[in-house]
Design a protein around this motif. Structure first.
Motif, mmCIF file in Angstrom:
data_model
loop_
_atom_site.group_PDB
_atom_site.id
_atom_site.type_symbol
_atom_site.label_atom_id
_atom_site.label_comp_id
_atom_site.label_asym_id
_atom_site.label_seq_id
_atom_site.Cartn_x
_atom_site.Cartn_y
_atom_site.Cartn_z
ATOM 1 N N ALA A 100 -51.031 26.060 -108.272
ATOM 2 C CA ALA A 100 -51.103 27.037 -108.986
ATOM 3 C C ALA A 100 -49.939 26.968 -110.291
ATOM 4 N N ALA A 101 -49.268 25.900 -109.911
ATOM 5 C CA ALA A 101 -48.024 25.854 -111.076
ATOM 6 C C ALA A 101 -48.454 25.674 -112.296
ATOM 7 N N MET A 102 -49.591 24.767 -112.620
ATOM 8 C CA MET A 102 -49.991 24.583 -113.889
ATOM 9 C C MET A 102 -50.707 25.868 -114.775
ATOM 10 N N ALA A 103 -51.358 26.448 -113.529
ATOM 11 C CA ALA A 103 -52.042 27.740 -113.896
ATOM 12 C C ALA A 103 -51.110 28.876 -114.577
ATOM 13 N N GLN A 104 -50.082 28.818 -113.845
ATOM 14 C CA GLN A 104 -48.811 29.709 -114.087
ATOM 15 C C GLN A 104 -48.260 29.447 -115.425
ATOM 16 N N LYS A 105 -48.245 28.316 -115.710
ATOM 17 C CA LYS A 105 -47.576 27.815 -116.765
ATOM 18 C C LYS A 105 -48.677 28.257 -118.245
#
Length: 341
Positions: free
Chosen positions: A317-322
């Protein structure tokens, strides 16, 4: 009348090779040795007859610690075999160049200056230069830590060029300019890639593998090369309308011919031609930015992390959160400035 080639000379992917074959027990082996591409040149004749007579440097017995031996050992290792198919494919693009140019050379004699020269050679394409350096560093680490061939890795400490603003989402004005340039230059393939990229949020390499049979009028079944997983990506209305209006020129949406897809390198050449036609406004923007454009648009529309991942196929989810943070920052900036009014 077409000129007849010398015996054992063959062409592969636009390059000329001397094709050697022999029997190893009951197995037939073959090797392709690169030749100069101008068959009428003196350089070609010298290289050809040196190979045929067995005096060519490339045919001399390789040292035990050659690049060829290192590559074979690494490819047989668990470290290589455990990687995803897409990752191995990217590594192989560099590994095959090393094998072709340096196969018989001694790994133990490679210098830091030689590695830095390779890195600098591709400075005009920073991502490619960094990828070359990273794969060389990985192989030399294997030679050092697993094979005990060298005590230090000469590629360690060479600074990467790093990010060159290549991952920026495309603003609407630039997207419109790209579409207009495609239409003016009559490049339907680049236009197809743009619509697929911004519509599905997939990597450029994965766009090349999309077939018409993967599209059912609503979804495209995407096979991601990096993850080797099949995703069903719902197509937004703009993409559906575009696809439904396109003629099918082959099995693939981005075709090379009736049965094969256009490769990534050929697609990128088309992309660069369009980007040049747009001018300075397109500097620093790349095809991979279409994936970010789609993700940011999803975040600005209020999509959750899980919803963004369902489209882009990101594992974490790190990129989605970005993307959501970027969308929130833009929205909050407007709200804050509106308070001044």
């Amino acid at each position: 009348m077409k000129k007849q080639r010398k015996p054992y000379v063959t062409e592969k992917t636009g390059r000329l090779y001397y094709r050697m074959t022999w029997l190893d027990g009951n197995r037939r082996r073959e090797r392709y040795i690169p030749l100069p591409n101008d068959e009428d040149s003196a350089d070609f004749d010298r290289a050809y007859w040196a190979i045929r007579s067995g005096t060519a440097e490339i045919l001399q017995e390789a040292p035990r610690t050659s690049w060829e031996a290192l590559i074979q050992s690494y490819r047989a290792s668990r470290a290589y075999r455990s990687k995803k198919p897409g990752t191995r494919k990217k590594y192989d693009s560099v590994i095959e160049q090393l094998r072709e140019k340096n196969g018989n050379k001694d790994v133990c004699k490679v210098t830091r200056a030689q590695i830095r020269a390779i890195h600098e050679k591709y400075a005009h394409t920073p991502r490619k230069a960094d990828h070359q350096l990273q794969v060389i560093r990985l192989l030399l680490n294997y030679a050092k830590n697993e094979l005990d061939w060298i005590q230090t890795n000469p590629a360690e400490g060479i600074k990467l060029f790093g990010s060159q603003k290549e991952w920026q989402p495309w603003p609407d004005t630039l997207q419109n300019a790209f579409v207009k340039a495609c239409q003016e230059l009559g490049d339907d393939i680049a236009l197809m890639a743009y619509h697929l990229g911004t519509g599905t949020g997939q990597r450029p390499g994965d766009l090349c593998g999309m077939k018409w049979e993967h599209y059912d009028g609503e979804y495209i079944a995407v096979l991601q090369d990096k993850t080797a997983e099949r995703l069903w990506v719902y197509c937004p209305d703009r993409l559906r309308r575009f696809l439904d209006g396109q003629p099918k020129r082959g099995a693939y949406m981005i075709p090379k011919n009736l049965t094969q897809p256009l490769g990534y390198d050929a697609l990128e050449r088309r992309f660069r031609k369009i980007r040049t036609a747009i001018g300075k406004a397109a500097d620093g923007h790349v095809m991979h930015g279409w994936r970010y454009t789609a993700a940011v648009a999803l975040a600005e529309a209020g999509a959750t992390d899980a919803e963004i991942q369902a489209v882009t196929g990101h594992k974490t989810a790190a990129m989605a959160q970005k993307y959501r943070r970027q969308a929130a920052q833009r929205r909050l900036s407007r709200q804050a400035q509106m308070r001044r009014e």
